[in-house]
Design an enzyme around this catalytic site. Sequence first.
Site, PDB file in Angstrom:
ATOM      1  N   ASP A   1       8.555   3.095   0.598  1.00  0.00           N
ATOM      2  CA  ASP A   1       8.790   2.413  -0.666  1.00  0.00           C
ATOM      3  C   ASP A   1       8.774   3.415  -1.820  1.00  0.00           C
ATOM      4  OD1 ASP A   1       8.924   0.047  -2.484  1.00  0.00           O
ATOM      5  OD2 ASP A   1       6.880   0.653  -2.984  1.00  0.00           O
ATOM      6  N   ALA A   2       7.801   4.303  -1.829  1.00  0.00           N
ATOM      7  CA  ALA A   2       7.689   5.302  -2.901  1.00  0.00           C
ATOM      8  C   ALA A   2       8.844   6.301  -2.842  1.00  0.00           C
ATOM      9  CB  ALA A   2       6.349   6.024  -2.802  1.00  0.00           C
TER      10      ALA A   2
END
Length: 163
Positions: A24-25
């Site tokens: 996600d990051a």
Amino acid sequence: VPQANAIQNPRATHNAAALAYLGDAVYELYVRRHFLTPPQSMDKYNACVMAVVCCEAQDSLLQEVLKGKFLSQEERDVVRWGKNVVTAHSRATKRAGSAVYSGASALETLIGFLYLRDPSRLDELMTKLGFNRDPEDLPQGQSTMAATAVNTRACSMSTEANA
């Protein structure tokens, strides 16, 4: 994107939820970098980023990349593994549905996996998704998966606002 120490088998050392968390990051960093050029207002910049970091856009991008033979069998296995990630994001799940949220988690898991295992393959995936291409360099009329996701999501956001 900062490079991680390569891990030969991330699935042996991390669970799918941890890889999705990392993915996600990494995904958001690619997206933010992509939309930095050309310079634009912060509102427009944020709208473009938000349009493709939502679970609906991520699931849409995953479905597009799954249509062809781009992913290896191992990568497809990681995607299936990532679809089983269980989280407490009930608001997104209620809004988009569990299948869409699972697809987004699967894409994030794949990105986290590739980030740790094979950064050059991650770059290939992100290019395939449209986040390493300058839209100005594409032949006229051609669009990237990322641009399609932005336009689709922006349209659905304006439709929701008008409802």
